[in-house]
Design a protein around this motif. Structure first.
Motif, PDB file in Angstrom:
ATOM      1  N   UNK A   3      29.816  36.127  29.248  1.00  0.00           N
ATOM      2  CA  UNK A   3      30.451  37.145  30.091  1.00  0.00           C
ATOM      3  C   UNK A   3      30.221  36.800  31.549  1.00  0.00           C
ATOM      4  N   UNK A   4      31.282  36.899  32.320  1.00  0.00           N
ATOM      5  CA  UNK A   4      31.238  36.621  33.752  1.00  0.00           C
ATOM      6  C   UNK A   4      31.712  37.867  34.502  1.00  0.00           C
ATOM      7  N   UNK A   5      30.934  38.304  35.481  1.00  0.00           N
ATOM      8  CA  UNK A   5      31.281  39.508  36.231  1.00  0.00           C
ATOM      9  C   UNK A   5      31.242  39.194  37.719  1.00  0.00           C
ATOM     10  N   UNK A   6      32.415  39.277  38.349  1.00  0.00           N
ATOM     11  CA  UNK A   6      32.508  39.020  39.780  1.00  0.00           C
ATOM     12  C   UNK A   6      32.246  40.295  40.582  1.00  0.00           C
ATOM     13  N   UNK A 118      36.033  35.541  34.303  1.00  0.00           N
ATOM     14  CA  UNK A 118      35.705  36.908  34.645  1.00  0.00           C
ATOM     15  C   UNK A 118      36.964  37.739  34.812  1.00  0.00           C
ATOM     16  N   UNK A 119      36.783  39.013  35.143  1.00  0.00           N
ATOM     17  CA  UNK A 119      37.909  39.931  35.301  1.00  0.00           C
ATOM     18  C   UNK A 119      38.533  39.855  36.686  1.00  0.00           C
ATOM     19  N   UNK A 120      37.832  39.274  37.616  1.00  0.00           N
ATOM     20  CA  UNK A 120      38.370  39.100  38.959  1.00  0.00           C
ATOM     21  C   UNK A 120      37.917  40.163  39.936  1.00  0.00           C
ATOM     22  N   UNK A 121      37.929  39.803  41.216  1.00  0.00           N
ATOM     23  CA  UNK A 121      37.614  40.734  42.289  1.00  0.00           C
ATOM     24  C   UNK A 121      38.644  40.557  43.398  1.00  0.00           C
TER      25      UNK A 121
END
Length: 127
Positions: A3-6, A118-121
Motif C-alpha cells: 500500500x502506498x499513501x501520498x 498510490x491513490x494520488x495527491x
C-alpha cells in the motif's frame, strides 16, 4: 500487499514549493524501485522522477530537472518529492509507484514497469 499513501499536495502560487511524501506499507522498502508520476486533466500519466534501490541513482523528466528532487528514507519506508520553483504547468495529480522486480522493461520512465500505485495527491499551482 503493498500500500502506498501520498500526502503533501495542495494549492501554491507559482514560484512556491511543496514536499510530497509517500508512505509505503512494505516489509523491505529498500528492495523497491520507486517513482513519481503525474496526470493533468485530459492528459496521459507522465513520468516525473524515480530513484533506484541500492545505489539510489535518480532520474528526472526534463521538465522538472533542476527544480524537483526525489529522495527516499528506507528506515521510514517513505519516498519524497521536493518541488521548488513550481509552475502552473506542474498542476496535476501526483502518484507514487513501486517496482519490486530487478529487470523491469521500461523502468524508470514507463509506467507499466511499476506494479503498485498510490491513490494520488492533488497539486495545484496558481499563476
Amino acid at each position: 500487499q503493498v500500500q502506498l499513501v501520498e500526502s503533501g499536495g495542495g494549492l501554491v502560487q507559482a514560484g512556491g514549493s511543496l514536499r510530497l511524501s509517500c508512505a509505503a506499507s512494505v516489509r523491505t522498502f529498500s528492495k523497491y524501485r520507486m517513482g513519481w508520476f503525474r496526470q493533468a486533466p485530459g492528459k496521459e500519466r507522465e513520468f516525473v522522477a524515480a530513484v533506484d534501490r541500492g545505489s539510489g541513482t535518480t532520474y528526472y523528466a526534463d521538465s522538472v530537472k533542476d527544480r524537483f528532487t526525489i529522495s527516499r528514507d528506507n528506515p521510514k519506508n517513505t519516498l519524497y518529492l521536493q518541488m521548488n520553483s513550481l509552475k502552473p504547468e506542474d498542476t496535476a495529480v501526483y502518484y507514487c509507484a513501486a517496482d519490486p522486480s530487478y529487470y523491469s522493461t521500461g523502468w524508470p520512465f514507463n509506467r507499466r514497469a511499476y506494479d503498485y500505485w498510490g491513490q494520488g495527491t492533488q497539486v495545484t499551482v496558481s499563476s
